[in-house]
Scaffold this active site. Structure first.
Site, mmCIF file in Angstrom:
data_model
loop_
_atom_site.group_PDB
_atom_site.id
_atom_site.type_symbol
_atom_site.label_atom_id
_atom_site.label_comp_id
_atom_site.label_asym_id
_atom_site.label_seq_id
_atom_site.Cartn_x
_atom_site.Cartn_y
_atom_site.Cartn_z
ATOM 1 C CD GLU A 181 72.354 19.258 11.773
ATOM 2 O OE1 GLU A 181 71.389 19.481 12.526
ATOM 3 O OE2 GLU A 181 72.237 18.619 10.704
ATOM 4 C CB SER B 4 70.385 10.841 3.166
ATOM 5 O OG SER B 4 70.954 12.138 3.131
ATOM 6 C CG HIS C 79 72.743 16.050 15.486
ATOM 7 N ND1 HIS C 79 73.195 16.855 14.466
ATOM 8 C CD2 HIS C 79 71.928 15.130 14.904
ATOM 9 C CE1 HIS C 79 72.665 16.438 13.317
ATOM 10 N NE2 HIS C 79 71.890 15.392 13.573
ATOM 11 C CG ASN D 150 67.237 15.681 14.899
ATOM 12 O OD1 ASN D 150 66.646 16.628 15.448
ATOM 13 N ND2 ASN D 150 68.528 15.730 14.593
ATOM 14 C CD GLU E 283 72.509 11.289 12.896
ATOM 15 O OE1 GLU E 283 71.398 11.085 12.411
ATOM 16 O OE2 GLU E 283 72.843 12.385 13.398
ATOM 17 N N GLY F 129 71.636 15.170 5.423
ATOM 18 C CA GLY F 129 70.967 16.209 4.646
ATOM 19 C C GLY F 129 71.550 16.409 3.258
HETATM 20 P P1 PGA Z 1 68.899 13.677 7.477
HETATM 21 O O1 PGA Z 1 69.403 14.033 8.951
HETATM 22 O O2 PGA Z 1 68.007 12.463 7.584
HETATM 23 O O3 PGA Z 1 68.151 14.904 7.016
HETATM 24 O O4 PGA Z 1 70.106 13.388 6.648
HETATM 25 C C1 PGA Z 1 69.745 13.024 9.864
HETATM 26 C C2 PGA Z 1 70.177 13.639 11.173
HETATM 27 O O5 PGA Z 1 70.954 14.604 11.161
HETATM 28 O O6 PGA Z 1 69.759 13.188 12.268
#
Ligand code: PGA
Length: 252
Positions: free
Chosen positions: A98, A214, A96, A9, A168, A174
């Protein structure tokens, strides 16, 4: 037997030209390494046409990171499923964290997108996951169960073959904090049981569940070794060949 499915992603990173350059390198590397898992990359909307062109002839799937919950019309700033399909995209990431956190997407909105994507013949990666507060408050199962039940409302048993679920945990995205392979496996097993109760054991057994948060070259092997972890949704470490290639070749 569930085939491993690893997705990158890109979030709001890589311009069309940067994305196309990297995608072409990735396509060549996938071929050279004889990668045997399904590999998907999700560029920003504007980079999709260039990336689709760059991976032509390769098994790499190009997906969108989001989609409108309407087919066309006066929805400024939105992108419809037909537009994605015309650009060569038939897979979409929905829900997602976010999108939930920063753009107010509720389980109901996400469900309307899931239903629309399926009705347009698209494949869906549905993201679910708890915040740190929810986990510490002992609400992990309640949150996952709601996100899955509402997210998949009115999805037919037949259409479940086109659904992938990405677990997730929000606190691991992140942040460099990964869920342990045991944490991930436990949550995945709960997700599988929830899907079994909504559909059937068979559908649950065939469901691909990705872990995201991560994921890196250093932890992919241990995660993938877990019975219920069938793949990964990778953010930061999917942005360069140097970091993503070791992830998609974790079993080589
Ligand atoms: P990340 O993000 O690997 O940077 O933690 C994963 C995601 O949000 O799909």
């Amino acid at each position: 037997m569930r085939k491993a499915y690893i997705a990158g992603n890109w979030k709001m990173n890589l311009t069309p030209s940067e994305g196309a350059r990297y995608a072409a390198e990735l396509a060549a590397a996938v071929k050279e390494a004889g990668v045997d898992c399904r590999v998907m990359i999700a560029p920003a909307f504007v980079a999709i046409p260039a990336v689709v062109e760059a991976v032509k002839g390769s098994p790499i799937i190009v997906a969108a990171q989001n989609m409108a919950n309407h087919t066309s019309g006066a929805y400024t700033g939105e992108v419809a499923p037909a537009m994605l399909k015309d650009a060569g995209v038939k897979t979409v990431i929905l829900g997602h964290s976010e999108r939930r956190q920063y753009y107010g997407e509720t389980d109901e909105i996400i469900n309307s997108k899931v239903i629309l994507a399926l009705s347009e013949g698209m494949d869906v990666v549905l993201c679910v996951g708890e915040t740190l507060d929810e986990r510490q408050g002992g609400r992990l199962e309640e949150v996952l169960s709601r996100q899955i039940k509402v997210g998949l409302k009115d999805v037919s048993a037949e259409d479940m073959a086109r659904i992938t679920i990405a677990y997730e945990p929000v606190w691991a995205i992140g942040t460099g904090m990964t869920a342990t392979p045991e944490d991930a496996d436990g949550a995945h097993s709960f997700i599988r049981a929830t899907v079994a109760s909504l559909y059937s054991d068979d559908i649950a057994k065939n469901l691909i569940i990705q872990y995201g948060g991560s994921v890196k070259a250093g932890n992919i092997k241990a995660l993938m070794a877990k019975e219920n972890v069938d793949g990964a949704l990778v953010g930061g470490a999917s942005l360069s060949l140097e970091q993503f290639l070791p992830i998609i070749t974790y079993n080589k």
